[in-house]
Enzyme design. Structure first.
Site, PDB file in Angstrom:
ATOM      1  CB  SER A   1     138.291 -56.550 154.675  1.00  9.04           C
ATOM      2  OG  SER A   1     138.126 -56.145 153.348  1.00  9.04           O
TER       3      SER A   1
ATOM      4  CE  LYS B   1     140.053 -58.975 160.349  1.00  8.68           C
ATOM      5  NZ  LYS B   1     139.255 -60.150 160.048  1.00  8.68           N
TER       6      LYS B   1
ATOM      7  CD  GLU C   1     142.091 -63.723 160.720  1.00  8.46           C
ATOM      8  OE1 GLU C   1     142.910 -64.666 160.668  1.00  8.46           O
ATOM      9  OE2 GLU C   1     141.906 -62.930 159.789  1.00  8.46           O
TER      10      GLU C   1
ATOM     11  CB  ILE D   1     124.560 -57.253 157.888  1.00 14.48           C
ATOM     12  CG1 ILE D   1     124.033 -55.819 157.901  1.00 14.48           C
ATOM     13  CG2 ILE D   1     123.429 -58.243 158.188  1.00 14.48           C
ATOM     14  CD1 ILE D   1     122.905 -55.555 156.939  1.00 14.48           C
TER      15      ILE D   1
ATOM     16  CE  LYS E   1     142.906 -36.479 160.682  1.00 15.63           C
ATOM     17  NZ  LYS E   1     143.208 -35.217 161.435  1.00 15.63           N
TER      18      LYS E   1
ATOM     19  CE  LYS F   1     142.783 -36.987 168.687  1.00 16.49           C
ATOM     20  NZ  LYS F   1     143.105 -36.104 167.569  1.00 16.49           N
TER      21      LYS F   1
ATOM     22  CB  CYS G   1     147.757 -78.718 140.437  1.00 20.52           C
ATOM     23  SG  CYS G   1     146.258 -79.683 140.584  1.00 20.52           S
TER      24      CYS G   1
ATOM     25  NE  ARG H   1     135.641 -80.728 139.967  1.00 17.74           N
ATOM     26  CZ  ARG H   1     135.019 -80.898 141.123  1.00 17.74           C
ATOM     27  NH1 ARG H   1     134.746 -82.092 141.575  1.00 17.74           N
ATOM     28  NH2 ARG H   1     134.665 -79.852 141.837  1.00 17.74           N
TER      29      ARG H   1
ATOM     30  CG  HIS I   1     148.529 -77.876 145.208  1.00 17.77           C
ATOM     31  ND1 HIS I   1     148.385 -76.717 144.490  1.00 17.77           N
ATOM     32  CD2 HIS I   1     147.569 -78.717 144.765  1.00 17.77           C
ATOM     33  CE1 HIS I   1     147.374 -76.848 143.645  1.00 17.77           C
ATOM     34  NE2 HIS I   1     146.863 -78.052 143.797  1.00 17.77           N
TER      35      HIS I   1
ATOM     36  CD  GLU J   1     151.530 -74.985 145.950  1.00 15.75           C
ATOM     37  OE1 GLU J   1     152.479 -75.689 145.558  1.00 15.75           O
ATOM     38  OE2 GLU J   1     150.427 -74.955 145.355  1.00 15.75           O
TER      39      GLU J   1
HETATM   40  N1  GLN Z   1     141.660 -78.083 137.061  1.00 14.09           N
HETATM   41  C1  GLN Z   1     142.589 -79.129 137.341  1.00 14.09           C
HETATM   42  C2  GLN Z   1     141.937 -80.329 137.995  1.00 14.09           C
HETATM   43  O1  GLN Z   1     140.857 -80.214 138.531  1.00 14.09           O
HETATM   44  C3  GLN Z   1     143.740 -78.629 138.181  1.00 14.09           C
HETATM   45  C4  GLN Z   1     143.361 -78.198 139.556  1.00 14.09           C
HETATM   46  C5  GLN Z   1     144.437 -77.410 140.258  1.00 14.09           C
HETATM   47  O2  GLN Z   1     145.311 -76.818 139.619  1.00 14.09           O
HETATM   48  N2  GLN Z   1     144.361 -77.329 141.571  1.00 14.09           N
HETATM   49  O3  GLN Z   1     142.495 -81.392 137.995  1.00 14.09           O
END
Ligand code: GLN
Length: 552
Positions: free
Chosen positions: A13, A17, A154, A162, A201, A237, A395, A475, A520, A522
């Protein structure tokens, strides 16, 4: 009619992939075809949201939250899925639905709850046909909903595991039920290079193809991963032993330029090969914009050094979307991001270790959970403030930035209730609706939410508009009463949710670029369209770099 590609893995792994699957998707997109992606994960977790990033890499967060209803009366929210979906979204520039991550956990849960509800009365419930039927049903549902031209699935894990065998069996049945030109099987395998004899190989590949054959599956294409490109004898091969024409044995050696891979497949004729297999009418691929982008990533560039302090520093994959977002932003500013992880636990013992941060052009304080390393991360945020190092907190990173700011304003007992439940000033605490939740799986505040930006802030400048949707997974949150106390004292609340209940971003007033986002950004960054907030962070880091080089 949707065509189906299944991608299996052999030998090991972790050989890419996910990237291979996404790159194959791109080949169809180049030809104007609609593509969707499924990842089947053999583990028994219902979703990967509860997995440690060191164990399983990053948890990817989707825009939509899916209410997974395995049986009457049961419902689970799913927006946390396998990190490979980040690769799919970045390659295909599309938003993938969380229902496209099929886990054994979901498949078994649905089957067992249906059994209890009487769904199989009188019958013995078995892996074949009940589990395999459920797997096939999930795949067909995705095809029916979106009717893509090509649906790529995928299969996680490696043939021979297994846990993976019910999925392979489901694919075997799937092939039997569809016309032969509806389904293609791609096997991604490792072809190691043996230094001592100077040879590639192929034996591990021969073995893994045998394992696949014993599950009733003959691959149509083999993608050979490894340190070195395939030589013609090695290709021949593999072709001979695997019963795959040599033009369908594709070489895919290591590269740090992942966006090159679709072009590399294209050069070896894989796009046309798969289209012929599916009897698509001939279409010439349109590669130009992808080629331009890949070239930008390849070009020699000045580097910008980014420190990433946190605790999940052991494996690169823990923050793959952040690494990619930094790279997208850097490349689009003609730079290359040099990302270095900094373990914050030793900083807690010895504060002089903070000095190494002076050597960086920017600090990205990572998302995270729990106590370990957190105090060191707060110290890092303090250091960024003191030394005016460009800073982006994501975050947890934003929450810790807020704690550092509160302490600087004299609230020495400021902390997050997550780190210290007895904190004198819990300036970061559970969201009110979280207080009654005890189950851990899928219960955070998740998915895409609209946020409202305050004009005149660094955040607003980055996005250039007032409302955007970004993805959340948390949270805890910044307690508004504390934040309002410091507004005007150097802290700016730069975004709230539309009910003005949750603080979505904070920043430092003035010219020091220090921003923290509860969301986030990103997850929505793309190689051709970097996240605006990451772009401005990188610009600030480049400015610091240029200022420094002028000094020296
Ligand atoms: N632990 C933090 C929360 O739950 C930040 C979570 C995170 O960084 N994704 O709010």
């Amino acid at each position: 009619m949707t065509k189906f590609v299944f991608v299996t893995g052999g030998v090991l792994s972790g050989i890419g992939k996910g990237v291979t699957s996404a790159a194959i998707g791109k080949l169809f997109q180049f030809r104007g075809l609609e593509v969707d992606m499924i990842k089947a994960d053999p583990y028994l977790n219902v979703d990967p949201g509860t997995l440690n990033p060191i164990e399983h890499g990053e948890v990817f967060v989707t825009d939509e939250v899916w209410e997974f209803k395995p049986s009457e009366g049961f419902s689970f929210s799913i927006a946390e899925i396998d990190q490979d979906f980040g690769t799919y979204e970045r390659f295909l520039d599309k938003t993938v639905h969380p229902r496209n991550n099929v886990t054994s956990g979901q498949v078994y849960l649905a089957t067992l709850l249906q059994e209890r509800a009487g769904g199989f009365l009188g019958r013995t419930v078995q892996i074949i046909p009940h589990i395999t039927d459920e797997i096939k049903r999930r795949i067909r549902r995705v095809a029916e909903r979106g009717s893509p031209d090509v649906l790529i699935t995928e299969l996680g894990g490696t043939v021979g595991d297994i846990e993976a065998s019910p999925f392979l069996e489901a694919v075997r049945q799937f092939k039997l039920e569809e016309r032969f030109d509806q389904v293609a099987l791609v096997h991604v395998t490792l072809v190691p290079y043996l230094e001592t004899i100077g040879q590639l190989k192929t034996k591990p590949t021969q073995h893994s193809v045998k394992t696949l054959l014993s599950a009733g599956l003959q691959p149509d294409v083999i993608v050979a991963r490894g340190e070195k490109p395939l030589t013609d004898p090695a290709r021949d091969k593999i072709s001979l032993y695997s019963n795959v024409p040599s033009e369908a044995v594709i070489s895919n050696p290591d590269t740090s330029e992942i966006y090159e891979i679709p072009l590399r497949f294209e050069r070896q004729g894989l796009g046309d090969y798969l289209c012929d297999h599916f009897r698509f009418r001939a279409r010439s691929p349109n590669l130009s914009s992808w080629k331009d982008m890949a070239l930008k990533f390849k070009k020699e560039k000045e580097s910008v050094r980014i420190a990433m302090p946190g605790k999940y520093t052991q494996i690169m994959d823990s923050y793959v979307s952040i690494n990619e977002a930094l790279e997208h932003a850097a490349v689009n500013s003609d730079a290359k991001a040099r990302i270095e992880f900094v373990d914050t636990e030793p900083i807690e013992e010895d504060l002089s270790k903070l000095d190494i941060l002076e050597n960086y052009h920017g600090i990205l304080l990572t998302p995270g959970f729990g106590t370990r390393g957190a105090e060191g991360m707060i110290k890092v945020a303090q250091k960024a403030m003191d030394s005016k190092i460009p800073f982006l907190g994501i975050c947890f990173g934003a929450q810790l930035f807020f704690i550092a700011f509160c302490r600087r304003m004299g609230l020495n007992g400021a902390n997050s209730a997550e780190i210290d439940p007895e904190a004198e000033h819990p300036v970061v605490d559970l969201l009110p609706e979280q207080k009654k939740i005890s189950e851990k799986g899928g219960t955070m505040r998740l998915g895409g939410h609209e946020i409202v930006l305050k004009p005149g802030t660094k955040l607003f400048k980055a996005y250039g508009k007032k409302r955007v949707v970004e993805r959340f997974r948390h949270r805890y949150h910044l307690i508004p009463e504390y934040a309002h106390r410091f507004e005007g004292g150097g802290l700016v609340i730069s975004a709230m949710d539309k009910d003005r209940r949750i603080i979505n971003a904070i920043e430092i007033e003035g010219d020091h670029w220090m921003v923290g986002t509860q969301f986030h950004p990103e997850f929505t960054s793309r190689p051709e369209k970097p996240s605006p907030i990451y772009s401005d962070f990188i610009s600030a880091a480049l400015k610091r770099k240029r200022r420094e080089s002028k000094k020296s």
